[in-house]
Enzyme design. Sequence first.
Site, short mmCIF file in Angstrom:
data_model
loop_
_atom_site.label_atom_id
_atom_site.label_comp_id
_atom_site.label_asym_id
_atom_site.label_seq_id
_atom_site.Cartn_x
_atom_site.Cartn_y
_atom_site.Cartn_z
N SER A 61 -14.64 22.83 -47.37
CA SER A 61 -13.28 22.82 -46.85
C SER A 61 -12.84 21.37 -46.72
O SER A 61 -13.63 20.50 -46.37
CB SER A 61 -13.24 23.50 -45.49
OG SER A 61 -12.05 23.18 -44.81
N GLU A 108 -8.38 25.97 -42.00
CA GLU A 108 -9.53 26.37 -42.81
C GLU A 108 -9.41 27.83 -43.24
O GLU A 108 -9.76 28.19 -44.38
CB GLU A 108 -10.81 26.15 -42.01
CG GLU A 108 -12.09 26.24 -42.83
CD GLU A 108 -13.28 25.81 -42.00
OE1 GLU A 108 -13.74 24.67 -42.17
OE2 GLU A 108 -13.76 26.62 -41.19
N LYS A 117 -21.24 12.06 -35.03
CA LYS A 117 -19.80 11.81 -34.82
C LYS A 117 -19.53 10.31 -34.67
O LYS A 117 -18.43 9.84 -34.98
CB LYS A 117 -19.31 12.54 -33.57
CG LYS A 117 -19.47 14.05 -33.58
CD LYS A 117 -18.48 14.74 -34.44
CE LYS A 117 -18.56 16.27 -34.27
NZ LYS A 117 -17.71 16.99 -35.22
N GLU A 168 -19.14 9.26 -38.08
CA GLU A 168 -17.94 9.87 -38.68
C GLU A 168 -16.69 9.06 -38.42
O GLU A 168 -15.85 8.90 -39.32
CB GLU A 168 -17.77 11.29 -38.14
CG GLU A 168 -16.61 12.05 -38.74
CD GLU A 168 -16.44 13.43 -38.14
OE1 GLU A 168 -15.94 14.32 -38.85
OE2 GLU A 168 -16.79 13.62 -36.95
N GLU A 205 -7.05 28.04 -46.03
CA GLU A 205 -7.71 27.51 -47.23
C GLU A 205 -8.62 28.58 -47.86
O GLU A 205 -8.64 28.76 -49.08
CB GLU A 205 -8.53 26.28 -46.84
CG GLU A 205 -9.05 25.47 -48.01
CD GLU A 205 -9.80 24.23 -47.55
OE1 GLU A 205 -10.40 23.57 -48.42
OE2 GLU A 205 -9.80 23.92 -46.33
N CYS A 226 -24.25 23.03 -32.43
CA CYS A 226 -23.92 21.89 -31.56
C CYS A 226 -24.59 21.98 -30.19
O CYS A 226 -24.73 20.97 -29.51
CB CYS A 226 -22.41 21.79 -31.38
SG CYS A 226 -21.52 21.57 -32.93
N CYS A 265 -17.13 21.13 -40.34
CA CYS A 265 -17.04 20.66 -38.95
C CYS A 265 -18.17 19.72 -38.55
O CYS A 265 -18.05 18.99 -37.56
CB CYS A 265 -17.02 21.84 -37.98
SG CYS A 265 -15.55 22.86 -38.12
N GLU A 295 -12.06 6.94 -44.84
CA GLU A 295 -10.96 7.87 -45.06
C GLU A 295 -10.39 8.44 -43.77
O GLU A 295 -9.34 9.09 -43.78
CB GLU A 295 -11.40 9.02 -45.99
CG GLU A 295 -12.55 9.86 -45.48
CD GLU A 295 -13.92 9.31 -45.86
OE1 GLU A 295 -14.90 10.08 -45.79
OE2 GLU A 295 -14.02 8.11 -46.20
#
Length: 589
Positions: A325, A280, A364, A367, A283, A517, A305, A372
């Site tokens: 990102s 990242e 998550k 996710e 990037e 988190c 994230c 993908e």
Amino acid sequence: MVSLKINNKTIQADENTTIMEAAKANGILIPSLCYLEGVHQVGSCRICVVEVEGSRNLQASCITKVSEGMTVKTNTKEVRKVRKVVYELMMSDHDDNCLVCSRSGGCEFQELGEWIQLQEENPYQGAHSKLGVKDISNPSIERDLSKCILCRRCITVCNEIQGIGIMENQNRGFDSFVGPTEGFELMDINCTFCGQCTTVCPVGALKERDATVNVWEALLDKNKRVVVQTAPAVRAALGEEFGYEPGTLVTGKMAAALRELGFDDVFDTNFAADLTILEEGTELLMRLKALISGDETSLPMITSCSPGWIKYVEHKFPDQLDHLSSCKSPHMMLGALAKSYYADQLDMDAKDMFVVSVMPCTAKKYEITREEMLGDVDAVLTTRELAKMIKDAGIDFVHLEDERFDNPMGLSSGAADIFGATGGVMEAALRTVYEIITGTEMPYENLHVQSIMGLEGIKEGSLLIDKTTPEWSGLEGVTVRYAAASGLSNAKILLDQIRQGTSPYHFIEIMACPGGCISGGGQPRLTTQAIREKRMEAIYREDEGKTLRKSHENEAIIHLYETYLKAPLGHKSHELLHTHYVKRNMYSK
């Protein structure tokens, strides 16, 4: 300040406080249910009613402000009678299979029954029209309408704290329920699966979808190599499930417990957090270089994230996906590496590996089902679910000896630890990016970027690049502006600025959950502001206790690039560590 009497005790209180707050500050406890400090104060359940001299009716103490000369009684016969009747009416339509409920022993409704001393059979019988009515349409959150007591906490957190607005009170009387409109299930609308509703639900009406059965099956399968990884915020909260004070770090005991459970490899998601910073950060540097060169690029760049945040932006701001990102979240990176890099080292087929992530997050769970990234990680356990498994296995967590994570994906820097708190990803990235550009450490005491530390909803700062290495001379004299937001209602403020063309920032961090988190949807309940602060302090202690404080100095990461990935943003990195996003409307999955 005003003077008032509560139960014949004269007290002083600020005129802006409620009766409940004034009473609590003076050692007088008033039972409550729907009330949640700083989140939900609407007086919907009426359990907290008190007598106020001169008032015709009992008053909800959680919303009634104190006044000069007020006289309050909190425990008269009438007050106690009304509380019991209100409780019995709620209980009359509540599925009372408490012994097999996931919240048994940690249910606020159950505790309230003990507090108000119910001793007789409930004289009221409800319709129980919602028995068996559940929403299990998605992989993250389960809704059980038979257990809902209509306290409306979830409505407040979804609407006012997160700004999503999918939970509302529907219908009337026994047909009342809390949920999306028009009978939609959570999977059918723009739910982000952040799980904040599960953290405030006082009963078992909202909870994470259970993954423990699948994990147990994998652990018992002799043909599977079961790999586990743990997020940074878990180590600062797991101890609460075993009687430790909030903010107690249990990193070593957690690693030991995971081995006791039978996991073959115990890795640290922090390893992949360091990897994220390299990918990242590079990037961001490429986008800054394009800016200086006059080439087209999307700034500000925004971190990726938090999967709840990603689903939010896909639904609400699909025109801004280029700002994200392209990095996968750290646990998905580690899952992809476990089934490629690590599987190659073991000379085994990745199909025989089962990867489990222990996360503070319910999003998550969603996710890992995204097309993908499908297959990178096989199961996600919340912090609460891991605690259940440890107890189920009969492991004496408190008396475990500390152990370490396994190699090759167990070494991490302090920069990775602070991913668990809002502003931490930004600070970790700045530690590396600034040093790459200038060749020197950030000019901040103990490497901390004070402007983005803390629990404020939006934090911002700037960093002047006054000297650079020759490679980055084009950035000399540039002031890099950054911001960090936690909670999706705060994310909206920053995204509106981008849409309006007024955003002053180059780099933005966004976390779906307030505080980051540390207060994720899968963390131990209840997460108050005081508990957030203690968990955040623990995260920073973990960072400061390490010799290795910067992601780019992690020897295991350096070795990974030298032997496998070759370079940040290289071909192999793009294949394993990066992803793409999906434009969604209000009702797309």
